[in-house]
Design a protein around this motif. Structure first.
Motif, PDB file in Angstrom:
ATOM      1  N   TYR A 155     -76.920  81.985  15.675  1.00 50.30           N
ATOM      2  CA  TYR A 155     -76.871  82.984  16.726  1.00 50.30           C
ATOM      3  C   TYR A 155     -77.761  82.571  17.902  1.00 50.30           C
ATOM      4  N   ARG A 203     -77.436  95.277  13.121  1.00 48.42           N
ATOM      5  CA  ARG A 203     -78.179  94.026  12.936  1.00 48.42           C
ATOM      6  C   ARG A 203     -77.851  93.025  14.026  1.00 48.42           C
ATOM      7  N   GLU A 204     -76.577  92.941  14.410  1.00 49.53           N
ATOM      8  CA  GLU A 204     -76.178  91.995  15.454  1.00 49.53           C
ATOM      9  C   GLU A 204     -76.817  92.357  16.790  1.00 49.53           C
ATOM     10  N   LYS A 239     -81.597  89.376  21.374  1.00 54.56           N
ATOM     11  CA  LYS A 239     -82.845  89.815  22.008  1.00 54.56           C
ATOM     12  C   LYS A 239     -82.678  90.138  23.486  1.00 54.56           C
ATOM     13  N   ASP A 260     -79.382  82.221  10.657  1.00 59.39           N
ATOM     14  CA  ASP A 260     -79.988  82.750  11.876  1.00 59.39           C
ATOM     15  C   ASP A 260     -79.823  81.783  13.036  1.00 59.39           C
ATOM     16  N   LYS A 276     -80.387  91.203  16.763  1.00 63.00           N
ATOM     17  CA  LYS A 276     -80.547  89.759  16.938  1.00 63.00           C
ATOM     18  C   LYS A 276     -80.394  89.318  18.390  1.00 63.00           C
TER      19      LYS A 276
END
Length: 414
Positions: free
Chosen positions: A407, A220-221, A226, A404, A224
């Motif tokens: 991050y 998941r990290e 991108k 969110d 995130k």
């Protein structure tokens, strides 16, 4: 300057010197050596206002301290010396938490580096011990019997007992993966380092729980991040392929998990049999506990340990007081986790800590609680404004949108 120096010395001593390493370095009174500097810092900080007790967010912590004092009095009346036990299990971790809750962002950054230094040292020593088949810091009477099969070897690293080491590394690993203070590559490398250390400790429960709970959060990290998504996923896949090869093709790295004919062997049976502990103890022993209960029950069960954290607490401290302080400790964890983490992260951290801790006696030992405090305080998400809408004195949980927003691109950059 003096304040900072005392703080960092306190952190270092608490992390490194209350361990087998401290004993190997000649510290005969490890509790005194590891906790005295922090005790001085807490007393001095409370007097000068550096350690802040003023707001209402510490009600749970104060209740834990009160129950600990009452427990000490109860044991004194029963002519049992539990001062050190309550001091290390409940009082020190709570006071350290409050002290670290008051530090500045710069001090927290330095705390993070000290905790990372401990984590890397702990893991590297475990892996080296595993490769050399040598336990470095155990005293002569503590060294495990030589084993005929290499895959049975268990590293002991800094904390001494393999299961304790494995739990601490697993807890630190999930805090590292869920922090926004480290970059993606650092998280991946530290996770892999920690995972191989857990394999070196040969702890099956910690291996399985850490892999299936922490690894999805690491994916998941990466998702995130991108700007790093393609390269990071490639790096993660490469690392997992290497880990898979080493685990499956080099048998000693699979340890008891892959080399045992039956995963549900004697050790697993022991975890079931321990639930019959009440058959071997009278009601006074169950209600009030006794320092000799653990060895007595271990002898009755014919095992090398009482393989359950909650039952270990009950037979040592007694059901009466455990029903008071154990729910308080769970409330303490939930209160602070929900203040900084999303629901999925809260559940993941709680599962790692309590599921692994319930598979062995670790919940009755101070190390797991103390290192949870250090891990939380070192890696909790950095909030743009500590006292803003993201957290208030009532411990309100972060919303998913707030989580969110933590991050941002800068925090994810290497």
């Amino acid at each position: 300057m003096l304040q900072n120096t005392l703080l960092y010395i306190s952190i270092f001593c608490a992390l490194f010197l209350g361990t087998s390493l401290g004993s190997a370095l000649g510290a005969s009174q490890m509790v005194l050596v590891s906790q005295l500097p922090f005790s001085i810092y807490i007393v001095w900080g409370s007097y000068t206002g550096v350690v802040k007790w003023g707001d209402n967010s510490y009600k749970t912590e104060i209740m834990i301290l009160v129950v600990a004092v009452l427990g000490i009095v109860e044991k004194y009346l029963l002519e049992q010396d539990y001062f050190k036990s309550y001091l290390c299990l409940l009082i020190f971790p709570t006071l350290i938490f409050v002290a670290l809750n008051s530090i500045t962002p710069t001090e927290r950054k330095h705390l993070r580096w000290l905790v990372l230094a401990f984590f890397v040292t702990e893991c590297v020593i475990a892996i080296v011990e595993h490769n050399l088949k040598v336990n470095f810091f155990l005293t002569e009477d503590e060294v495990p019997v030589d084993l005929s099969e290499g895959w049975l070897f268990r590293s002991t690293s800094i904390l001494g007992h393999p299961l304790m080491n494995a739990m601490v590394v697993a807890v630190m690993s999930i805090f590292i993966v869920t922090t926004n203070s480290l970059g993606m590559v650092s998280k991946a490398l530290l996770f892999v380092l920690g995972f191989f250390a857990i394999l070196a400790f040969n702890a099956r429960a910690a291996t399985l729980v850490s892999f299936f709970v922490t690894l999805p959060l690491l994916f998941r990290e990466f998702y995130k991040a991108k700007g790093l998504r393609s390269s990071s996923i490639f790096l993660l896949i490469l690392v997992l392929l290497v880990a898979y090869y080493l685990t499956v093709n080099v048998g000693i790295w699979g340890g008891r998990l892959l080399n045992s004919d039956n995963v549900f062997d004697g050790s697993a049976h022991t975890r079931i049999e321990v639930f019959e502990f009440y058959k071997y103890l009278n009601w006074d022993q169950i209600l009030y506990g006794h320092p000799d209960n653990y060895a007595y029950l271990m002898n009755k069960l014919g095992t090398g340990g009482v393989e359950n954290g909650e039952i270990s607490l009950i037979i040592k401290y007694g059901l009466f007081f455990v029903l008071f302080f154990f729910p308080l400790l769970v409330m303490f964890h939930l209160k602070w986790l929900t203040r900084y983490y999303s629901k999925i992260d809260v559940w993941a951290i709680m599962i790692i800590f309590y599921l692994i801790g319930s598979a062995n006696p670790n919940l009755s030992l101070p190390f797991c609680w103390t290192y949870w405090v250090f891990s939380f305080q070192a890696f909790r998400p950095e909030l743009s404004n500590e006292d803003s809408e993201f957290s208030d004195n009532d411990g309100e949980a972060l919303t998913e949108e707030h989580q969110d927003s933590l991050y941002d691109e800068d925090s994810l950059a290497e």
